[in-house]
Design a protein around this motif. Structure first.
Motif, short mmCIF file in Angstrom:
data_model
loop_
_atom_site.label_atom_id
_atom_site.label_comp_id
_atom_site.label_asym_id
_atom_site.label_seq_id
_atom_site.Cartn_x
_atom_site.Cartn_y
_atom_site.Cartn_z
N ASN A 190 119.68 140.34 96.22
CA ASN A 190 119.52 139.15 96.55
C ASN A 190 119.67 137.87 95.62
N LEU A 191 120.70 137.17 95.63
CA LEU A 191 120.88 136.04 94.75
C LEU A 191 119.86 135.20 94.53
N SER A 192 119.17 134.75 95.73
CA SER A 192 117.92 133.71 95.53
C SER A 192 116.78 134.36 94.67
N GLU A 193 116.60 135.71 94.95
CA GLU A 193 115.48 136.24 94.29
C GLU A 193 115.92 136.11 92.89
N ILE A 194 117.13 136.47 92.34
CA ILE A 194 117.51 136.40 90.83
C ILE A 194 117.45 135.02 90.30
N ILE A 195 117.47 133.91 91.06
CA ILE A 195 117.44 132.71 90.71
C ILE A 195 116.10 132.05 90.61
N ASN A 196 115.29 132.54 91.33
CA ASN A 196 113.82 132.36 91.51
C ASN A 196 113.28 133.03 89.97
N GLU A 197 113.49 134.22 89.82
CA GLU A 197 113.01 134.80 88.50
C GLU A 197 113.32 134.08 87.33
N ALA A 198 114.79 133.82 87.37
CA ALA A 198 115.26 132.99 86.16
C ALA A 198 114.70 131.58 85.95
N ILE A 199 114.41 130.90 87.19
CA ILE A 199 113.60 129.62 87.02
C ILE A 199 112.31 129.91 86.29
#
Length: 92
Positions: A50-59
């Motif tokens: 899930n791309l949104s999970e990766i974005i949330n982790e990076a933030i």
């Protein structure tokens, strides 16, 4: 804010300015960025999930500020070494 990039310079500029980023998984990007930033593997591909999970982790990552400072410091050191080398070559 977050940067999503498929290019090396997008990742390096984000690192320099301390902006969270993710990148399209690829050999060159993976090698350079993983050797530059410890514990920051926020690459994505169709297989990574899930791309949104990766974005949330990076933030949420807290080590990016330290990595950014270390990266700027290493660039400054490289600049000083290159400047000295050029001066030695030109004025010898």
């Amino acid at each position: 804010r977050i940067v999503i990039t498929e290019r090396l310079h997008g990742g390096l500029l984000s690192l320099y300015f301390g902006v969270p980023f993710i990148w399209l998984k690829g050999k060159k990007l993976d090698e350079v960025l993983s050797s530059t930033i410890e514990n920051y593997d926020h690459s994505y591909s169709s297989e990574t999930g899930n791309l949104s999970e990766i974005i949330n982790e990076a933030i949420k990552i807290e080590t990016l500020n330290e990595a950014s400072e270390n990266y700027r410091s290493s660039l400054k050191e490289a600049e000083q070494k290159a400047s000295k080398l050029l001066q030695d070559v030109i004025y010898e």
